[in-house]
Design a protein around this motif. Structure first.
Motif, PDB file in Angstrom:
ATOM      1  N   ALA A  13      -8.616 -43.789  -1.356  1.00 18.12           N
ATOM      2  CA  ALA A  13      -9.782 -44.671  -1.416  1.00 18.12           C
ATOM      3  C   ALA A  13     -10.993 -43.954  -2.002  1.00 18.12           C
ATOM      4  O   ALA A  13     -11.716 -44.507  -2.842  1.00 18.12           O
ATOM      5  CB  ALA A  13     -10.098 -45.203  -0.019  1.00 18.12           C
ATOM      6  N   ALA A  22      -3.063 -49.846  -4.948  1.00 22.95           N
ATOM      7  CA  ALA A  22      -4.404 -50.433  -4.898  1.00 22.95           C
ATOM      8  C   ALA A  22      -4.853 -50.904  -6.277  1.00 22.95           C
ATOM      9  O   ALA A  22      -5.415 -52.001  -6.423  1.00 22.95           O
ATOM     10  CB  ALA A  22      -5.391 -49.413  -4.333  1.00 22.95           C
ATOM     11  N   TRP A  27     -10.239 -52.708   2.489  1.00 23.33           N
ATOM     12  CA  TRP A  27      -9.163 -51.802   2.918  1.00 23.33           C
ATOM     13  C   TRP A  27      -9.223 -51.691   4.440  1.00 23.33           C
ATOM     14  O   TRP A  27     -10.124 -51.085   4.991  1.00 23.33           O
ATOM     15  CB  TRP A  27      -9.368 -50.438   2.284  1.00 23.33           C
ATOM     16  N   LEU A  42      -6.143 -55.143   1.155  1.00 33.11           N
ATOM     17  CA  LEU A  42      -4.975 -54.334   1.497  1.00 33.11           C
ATOM     18  C   LEU A  42      -4.779 -54.365   3.008  1.00 33.11           C
ATOM     19  O   LEU A  42      -5.731 -54.176   3.756  1.00 33.11           O
ATOM     20  CB  LEU A  42      -5.171 -52.878   1.054  1.00 33.11           C
ATOM     21  N   MET A  76     -14.011 -50.141   3.650  1.00 32.12           N
ATOM     22  CA  MET A  76     -12.956 -49.881   4.616  1.00 32.12           C
ATOM     23  C   MET A  76     -13.485 -50.211   5.998  1.00 32.12           C
ATOM     24  O   MET A  76     -14.628 -49.915   6.319  1.00 32.12           O
ATOM     25  CB  MET A  76     -12.512 -48.412   4.520  1.00 32.12           C
ATOM     26  N   ILE A  89     -15.308 -50.095  -2.743  1.00 32.67           N
ATOM     27  CA  ILE A  89     -14.353 -50.266  -1.650  1.00 32.67           C
ATOM     28  C   ILE A  89     -15.079 -50.297  -0.310  1.00 32.67           C
ATOM     29  O   ILE A  89     -15.914 -49.439  -0.018  1.00 32.67           O
ATOM     30  CB  ILE A  89     -13.323 -49.122  -1.649  1.00 32.67           C
TER      31      ILE A  89
END
Length: 347
Positions: free
Chosen positions: A110, A306, A93, A206, A122, A120
């Motif tokens: 998230a 997502a 992400w 993403l 990020m 995840i």
């Protein structure tokens, strides 16, 4: 700098060819091939380029706008220089824009996904554009670790299914380049390619863009890089967050196949801009102590995109239903479960 320039009085600097390709004039200029883009960015990452060349190169690209081959070459050159070990990640992400008008609801999306078992990572950069609230600042306020290396990423994923790592820890060179925003007065291709690096080879990615024209180039670049599950949207404020006040076009890749899916706007009127992005208020909403109609729709709908991108749901409507359940379970857990006091202790 003058000493370095004087070295090239009698012969051409090897990077000059790439500036010339981009800047030869209206009739003579062209885009770089994938191989040329790879070689050019490899030189930049190795600090083999003079500052004056770098500035000219980035701004010529900014005026022209990067091609898919250029973006893919830049990203692949970056990925080939990263030395991270393999880590099991479900979703990459990217978060590089910061927020100005609305809270960063995508962060709660998230974190809610992570609470339901989705791993995840990020990554992002802070401070390159003034007067914006950045992800790193918000996560620190909520008590999350800002990882500085792959071991910390692995540890945070094992503990929380969520890890944030700043661009500076991924690539100090890219971090320095993205910080040129306030010197150049313009964004550069670094803002685009950083969103696509997927440093830990997550199964899905993403990316958000601010200018609609970049949706297709991001989608096609992701495909050229071999990403099999990906989604690109024009997110609120440039972050990957569905804006309930507008239609949202997903330019995605699903099991290696490119697709487009347009989602309708969800509100009759444009929602009010926040007078102040108060992080105390934001934390109250996360803990279930307060509600925010616009925000909760943004959280749920962003989660749905997502989930659909990760292939958790076969149809987008199924992803929306699951996202709604995730958020309701999150609120119930904080309001009535034993974890609420534990979470508060983090702050």
């Amino acid at each position: 700098m003058n000493t370095k320039r004087n070295l090239y009085k009698d012969f051409e600097h090897p990077f000059a060819q790439f500036v010339r390709i981009l800047g030869k004039g209206k009739n003579g200029a062209r885009s770089l091939t994938y191989e040329e883009a790879y070689q050019a960015f490899e030189m930049i990452l190795k600090n083999e380029v003079l500052d004056v060349q770098l500035g000219a190169f980035l701004m010529l690209l900014r005026v022209k706008e990067e091609s898919v081959d250029e973006l893919a070459g830049f990203v692949q050159a970056t990925r080939d220089q990263l030395k991270f070990r393999a880590i099991d990640v479900d979703l990459d992400w990217s978060s590089y824009a910061g927020k100005r008008k609305h809270y960063p609801w995508f962060i709660l999306s998230a974190l809610t996904l992570a609470k339901h078992g989705h791993r995840i990572v990020m990554h992002g950069a802070s401070g390159h554009t003034i007067n914006r609230l950045y992800t790193e600042q918000v996560l620190e306020y909520l008590g999350y670790t800002i990882c500085q290396n792959e071991n910390e990423v692995a540890s945070e994923l094992n503990q929380h299914n969520f890890a944030y790592i700043p661009l500076e820890a991924i690539s100090p060179t890219l971090s320095d380049l993205i910080a040129l925003r306030n010197i150049m007065g313009l964004r550069s291709p670094i803002h685009t390619l950083s969103r696509l690096i997927n440093p830990f080879n997550a199964k899905a990615t993403l990316q958000a863009i601010f200018h609609p024209a970049y949706r297709s180039s991001h989608q096609q670049t992701a495909a050229k890089l071999g990403y099999v599950n990906s989604a690109v949207i024009k997110g609120e404020g440039g972050e990957f967050e569905r804006n309930p006040d507008a239609k949202t076009l997903i330019c995605g890749i699903r099991d290696g196949e490119l697709y487009e899916l347009e989602l309708p706007k969800l509100t009759a009127d444009r929602s009010a801009i926040e007078e102040e992005l108060n992080l105390d208020t934001f934390k109250e909403i996360w803990l279930g102590d307060s509600q925010h109609t616009y925000g909760e729709v943004a959280v749920i709908e962003t989660m749905a995109i997502a989930l659909y991108t990760m292939n958790v749901a076969d149809k987008f409507t199924q992803a929306q239903t699951l996202a709604q359940e995730y958020w309701q379970n999150h609120v119930i857990e904080f309001n009535f479960g034993l974890k609420k006091d534990t979470i508060r202790c983090l702050f």
